[in-house]
Motif scaffolding. Structure first.
Motif, short mmCIF file in Angstrom:
data_model
loop_
_atom_site.label_atom_id
_atom_site.label_comp_id
_atom_site.label_asym_id
_atom_site.label_seq_id
_atom_site.Cartn_x
_atom_site.Cartn_y
_atom_site.Cartn_z
N HIS A 42 0.87 -1.18 0.00
CA HIS A 42 0.00 0.00 0.00
C HIS A 42 0.91 1.23 0.00
CE1 HIS A 42 -3.61 -2.38 1.00
NE2 HIS A 42 -2.75 -3.13 1.67
N ILE A 43 0.89 1.98 -1.10
CA ILE A 43 1.74 3.14 -1.25
C ILE A 43 0.86 4.38 -1.28
CG2 ILE A 43 3.53 4.24 -2.66
CD1 ILE A 43 4.31 1.42 -1.88
N ASN A 44 1.21 5.37 -0.46
CA ASN A 44 0.45 6.62 -0.54
C ASN A 44 1.33 7.81 -0.18
OD1 ASN A 44 0.48 6.56 2.29
ND2 ASN A 44 -1.58 5.74 2.42
N ASP A 45 0.83 8.97 -0.56
CA ASP A 45 1.47 10.24 -0.28
C ASP A 45 0.66 10.90 0.83
OD1 ASP A 45 2.44 12.84 -0.24
OD2 ASP A 45 2.73 12.92 -2.40
N THR A 46 1.22 10.98 2.01
CA THR A 46 0.46 11.44 3.16
C THR A 46 0.14 12.92 3.13
OG1 THR A 46 2.48 11.74 4.45
CG2 THR A 46 1.34 9.61 4.65
N ASN A 47 0.91 13.71 2.38
CA ASN A 47 0.68 15.15 2.31
C ASN A 47 -0.05 15.56 1.04
OD1 ASN A 47 1.87 15.61 4.73
ND2 ASN A 47 3.83 16.25 3.91
N SER A 48 -0.51 14.60 0.28
CA SER A 48 -1.22 14.88 -0.96
C SER A 48 -0.30 15.65 -1.91
CB SER A 48 -2.51 15.64 -0.64
OG SER A 48 -3.28 15.83 -1.77
N ALA A 49 -0.76 16.74 -2.45
CA ALA A 49 0.02 17.50 -3.44
C ALA A 49 1.07 18.40 -2.80
CB ALA A 49 -0.92 18.34 -4.29
N LYS A 50 1.02 18.59 -1.49
CA LYS A 50 1.99 19.44 -0.80
C LYS A 50 3.33 18.74 -0.70
CE LYS A 50 -1.54 20.35 2.37
NZ LYS A 50 -1.90 20.38 3.78
#
Length: 121
Positions: A42-50
């Motif tokens: 499970h890969i994600n970007d915790t800060n979204s576009a920031k």
């Protein structure tokens, strides 16, 4: 060993990304590949576009036949570093878990029950 990739809306799950992740996981878990049926990434970007430090998160969950799933998480500045860190943690956890299941804390056979003479042989 099957590897399943899950990403959030901020990270594009591509065949290239899956291939890179498979190489890292296969390398780290090569000694236990026969015991592991599936690994979910499970890969994600915790800060979204920031932008931000250590905003890429990789959670790996290993499925071992007859056991509860094992999971680890690692955060880093890039997806590659997050995957590499999580895979390394998962390899250590699988080593420990399978070692305990085989009756030894560190994966080897205990000699504590042997007398001093038997240990020296």
């Amino acid at each position: 060993m099957q590897i399943q990739l899950n990403t959030d809306n901020n990270i594009t799950g591509s065949p290239e990304l899956l291939s890179r992740i498979q190489k890292v996981i296969d390398h780290e878990l090569r000694h236990h590949a026969a015991s592991i049926t599936r690994v979910e990434a499970h890969i994600n970007d915790t800060n979204s576009a920031k932008k931000g430090e250590q905003d890429k998160r990789c959670m790996l969950e290993a499925r071992i036949a007859g056991m509860k799933p094992l999971s680890v998480e690692h955060r880093a500045d890039t997806v590659s570093l997050a995957v590499s860190g999580a895979a390394s943690q998962l390899a250590r956890l699988v080593d420990t878990t399978l070692g305990k299941a085989n009756g030894s804390e560190k994966g080897g056979v205990s000699i504590r029950h042997l007398s001093q003479n038997e240990q020296e042989e």
